[in-house]
Scaffold this motif. Structure first.
Motif, PDB file in Angstrom:
ATOM      1  N   VAL A 110       0.838  -1.196   0.000  1.00 15.61           N
ATOM      2  CA  VAL A 110       0.000   0.000   0.000  1.00 15.61           C
ATOM      3  C   VAL A 110       0.876   1.251   0.000  1.00 15.61           C
ATOM      4  O   VAL A 110       1.872   1.322   0.728  1.00 15.61           O
ATOM      5  N   THR A 111       0.487   2.223  -0.802  1.00 18.48           N
ATOM      6  CA  THR A 111       1.130   3.533  -0.782  1.00 18.48           C
ATOM      7  C   THR A 111       0.106   4.556  -0.318  1.00 18.48           C
ATOM      8  O   THR A 111      -0.973   4.674  -0.896  1.00 18.48           O
ATOM      9  N   THR A 112       0.440   5.273   0.754  1.00 21.11           N
ATOM     10  CA  THR A 112      -0.508   6.240   1.320  1.00 21.11           C
ATOM     11  C   THR A 112      -0.241   7.669   0.881  1.00 21.11           C
ATOM     12  O   THR A 112      -1.105   8.532   1.016  1.00 21.11           O
ATOM     13  N   THR A 113       0.949   7.941   0.365  1.00 18.56           N
ATOM     14  CA  THR A 113       1.304   9.297  -0.061  1.00 18.56           C
ATOM     15  C   THR A 113       2.085   9.238  -1.362  1.00 18.56           C
ATOM     16  O   THR A 113       3.086   8.507  -1.451  1.00 18.56           O
ATOM     17  N   SER A 114       1.609   9.967  -2.348  1.00 20.41           N
ATOM     18  CA  SER A 114       2.296  10.061  -3.641  1.00 20.41           C
ATOM     19  C   SER A 114       1.788  11.313  -4.340  1.00 20.41           C
ATOM     20  O   SER A 114       0.794  11.915  -3.926  1.00 20.41           O
ATOM     21  N   ASP A 115       2.461  11.706  -5.411  1.00 19.71           N
ATOM     22  CA  ASP A 115       2.002  12.873  -6.171  1.00 19.71           C
ATOM     23  C   ASP A 115       0.589  12.649  -6.708  1.00 19.71           C
ATOM     24  O   ASP A 115      -0.242  13.562  -6.695  1.00 19.71           O
ATOM     25  N   ARG A 116       0.327  11.433  -7.178  1.00 20.83           N
ATOM     26  CA  ARG A 116      -1.005  11.110  -7.710  1.00 20.83           C
ATOM     27  C   ARG A 116      -2.071  11.258  -6.628  1.00 20.83           C
ATOM     28  O   ARG A 116      -3.131  11.861  -6.852  1.00 20.83           O
ATOM     29  N   LEU A 117      -1.798  10.716  -5.438  1.00 22.99           N
ATOM     30  CA  LEU A 117      -2.765  10.790  -4.345  1.00 22.99           C
ATOM     31  C   LEU A 117      -2.966  12.225  -3.872  1.00 22.99           C
ATOM     32  O   LEU A 117      -4.089  12.647  -3.594  1.00 22.99           O
TER      33      LEU A 117
END
Length: 236
Positions: free
Chosen positions: A75-82
């Motif tokens: 799981v990724t909780t922080t990204s540019d997309r998010l």
């Protein structure tokens, strides 16, 4: 006892119990995921869409508050997309109703305002709807201001699952949706309302407030309500 599974969140291996949601696992491991509709101890509808996360092998974004954690999940909780998605969601919340922070009693204690500040939403790129919405002051203690409501349904779930009165519901659909008491009666005419104030305490904005408070004075005590919910085991 539920069996233990391993989930990787932002590259860190985390232990979770089967049946826990991604949000619960992330929260237990100190990972912040924004949300305006989720409230600990009551059911999660996934309505605000701010808690969407990226899951390895899945093309679309998934709501962390309603998606069960699964063994081996990444799981990724922080990204540019998010971050782009979350900022867009907040902008659309601001344009849908009339959020004037400077004259709101919850100014400085508003979760919508705080999230906008933390995600760098300093302006809105879309035209405001500026709807002409009423303010219900019929209740002797509380006020319902439709201009500030974001339809998170926290009040609906708390009143139903904790207080057991089920005063509130969401009426109509889409942009015409409104929070209503007792099948669209004025709040003060509700026969089911116990005047407990739980709905006011869990409101993330200035939509439900107590009378007699000036700007920046309307603080909340979410923790007291969620502790009661956990003790009662209200969440399914």
């Amino acid at each position: 006892m539920p069996s233990q599974i391993s989930v990787r969140i932002d590259g860190e291996l985390c232990t979770a119990a089967e049946g826990q949601t991604i949000f619960e696992v992330a929260n237990a491991n100190g990972k912040f995921i924004p949300s305006l509709c989720r409230l600990e101890g009551v059911s999660s509808p996934g309505s605000c869409r701010l808690c969407l996360v990226e899951v390895g092998g899945v093309d679309r974004l998934l709501p962390a508050c309603t998606t069960p954690a699964q063994r081996g999940m990444a799981v990724t909780t922080t990204s540019d997309r998010l971050n782009r998605h979350r900022r867009l969601t907040l902008e659309l919340l601001f344009v849908e109703r009339n959020h004037f922070c400077a004259v709101c009693v919850s100014n400085g204690h508003c979760e919508l305002q705080a999230l906008a500040q933390s995600l760098g939403v300093t302006y809105v790129r879309y035209p405001y709807n500026s709807p002409r919405l009423p303010v219900d002051v019929s209740h002797p203690r509380f006020v319902l201001d439709h201009n500030r409501c974001i339809l998170c349904s926290r009040c609906v779930r708390v009143c139903d699952e904790i207080e057991g009165a089920h005063v509130w519901d969401i009426s109509r659909r889409g942009i015409a949706s409104r929070l209503v008491a007792d099948l669209d009666r004025p709040w003060g005419a509700s026969r089911a309302c116990t005047s407990c104030g739980k709905c006011v305490q869990v409101c993330p904005t200035g939509a439900l407030v107590e009378k007699g408070y000036a700007v920046e004075e309307m603080t909340r005590t979410n923790a007291a309500v969620t502790r009661l919910a956990i003790r009662k085991g209200a969440a399914p």
